[in-house]
Design an enzyme around this catalytic site. Sequence first.
Site, short mmCIF file in Angstrom:
data_model
loop_
_atom_site.label_atom_id
_atom_site.label_comp_id
_atom_site.label_asym_id
_atom_site.label_seq_id
_atom_site.Cartn_x
_atom_site.Cartn_y
_atom_site.Cartn_z
CG MET C 1 -0.25 -0.12 2.50
SD MET C 1 -1.43 -0.86 3.77
CE MET C 1 -1.70 -2.45 3.18
N PRO C 2 1.62 1.33 -0.93
CG PRO C 2 3.26 0.92 -2.60
CD PRO C 2 1.69 0.55 -2.24
CE1 TYR C 3 1.93 10.72 0.32
CE2 TYR C 3 -0.34 10.18 -0.52
CZ TYR C 3 0.60 11.26 -0.32
OH TYR C 3 0.42 12.62 -0.32
CB THR C 47 -0.15 1.57 -5.24
OG1 THR C 47 0.58 0.53 -5.21
CG2 THR C 47 0.87 2.79 -5.79
CG PHE C 48 -3.63 5.89 -1.95
CD1 PHE C 48 -4.57 4.94 -2.27
CD2 PHE C 48 -4.17 6.93 -0.97
CE1 PHE C 48 -5.75 4.52 -1.77
CE2 PHE C 48 -5.38 6.41 -0.18
CZ PHE C 48 -6.19 5.27 -0.67
#
Lengths: 81, 81, 81, 81, 81, 81
Positions: C1-3, C47-48
């Site tokens: 879950m990267p930003y 991934t945002f």
Amino acid sequence: MPYVNIKVTREGTAPGAFSTTPEQKAALIKGVSDLLFEVLGKPRNTTFVIIDEVELDSWGLGGLPVLEYRELVSRAAPKDE
Amino acid sequence: MPYVNIKVTREGTAPGAFSTTPEQKAALIKGVSDLLFEVLGKPRNTTFVIIDEVELDSWGLGGLPVLEYRELVSRAAPKDE
Amino acid sequence: MPYVNIKVTREGTAPGAFSTTPEQKAALIKGVSDLLFEVLGKPRNTTFVIIDEVELDSWGLGGLPVLEYRELVSRAAPKDE
Amino acid sequence: MPYVNIKVTREGTAPGAFSTTPEQKAALIKGVSDLLFEVLGKPRNTTFVIIDEVELDSWGLGGLPVLEYRELVSRAAPKDE
Amino acid sequence: MPYVNIKVTREGTAPGAFSTTPEQKAALIKGVSDLLFEVLGKPRNTTFVIIDEVELDSWGLGGLPVLEYRELVSRAAPKDE
Amino acid sequence: MPYVNIKVTREGTAPGAFSTTPEQKAALIKGVSDLLFEVLGKPRNTTFVIIDEVELDSWGLGGLPVLEYRELVSRAAPKDE
């Protein structure tokens, strides 16, 4: 899909803690996610919450590192007679 | 002169690693810089890339700290017959 | 879950554009998401990618607003004989 | 009530230091707070300054981790006769 | 003295609204400030809350601009018999 | 190669201005770049300064949108005899 970043100083606010505890972080994550669901209807499973803890000497307020600022404010606070 | 900030959880995704390896960081830096050059023509020598690794208990999704969220999702996932 | 947060100056880099076009933004979103999947195995659906466009007079480099800096650099650049 | 975030690489710039010293951080906090008061009249006691130190291998420029970029630039720099 | 940054897509979630309404922003500000007081004892008068609204084509998820992602997900969702 | 992000409310502090003026932004850019050179020896031509102006109803302090907070504080301020 909100993104929320919480920055706090790295210090304990629970008895015996020197930084934010896992339980406090979980409470912040839950509280913010619930708030965004209640106010904006944003589903919790696409709400990111990231908590950053900042060293005390890396946080400034009043033109001073925060510990010095707190000392200044407490010295200036009226003493109870 | 783009500024790119990548935040990921501090965990290993390469064998034996407990966090993002220097090689992986270098690959992310190169990939993002190349992408900004190819898409927007931005010169690499004025493209900043900053990678932040966030502790697992400081990252929330679904109203839960991420490890708890992953557990919840895996328990809810349909089991193969 | 990267930003991932990409900040670029608000200016056109495609013919006739005055800011980053929707197609360019889509290419950046795809490129970054693919990169994080390839390098770290991060699933694209958590991934945002957030793109911020910053006004030219709000971005400084070399102690100057960026347009002035570019002018300075181009004046200083050696002229071809 | 400005919020100022300063990100620098985690390395020493003072003799014997391996990172930004408390004195340097205090000077940055004071300098930024004074600047915002002088330019915009913002009171210091509602100005937040947060300093982040980023690991050298987590900061990229020129498509490379910063140490590799510096090496590349220094090798390319004209040698004095 | 917490600093909280909330990023949401610029879209209406209240009837007739095209973006987050002032009332919704006020509710988010109050809710976050109360939460930080209750969980960490942080005084409200030194808690900053900043809300950023991001254009829909500047927010990516699943490797796509968010509107395309939502369409993809809704097409893939099982239809009720 | 520092990265500095300054966030201020979008309001005028110069006569007749409704937001931060280009001249004020230039002064902030110069002041911050000079400060980082003087304190940390960071070259100006690899110092990024990005200024964000935030709408007044998107900035909270004291659990209130900033205009309401200022009103509250001014009402509570002791009146001069």
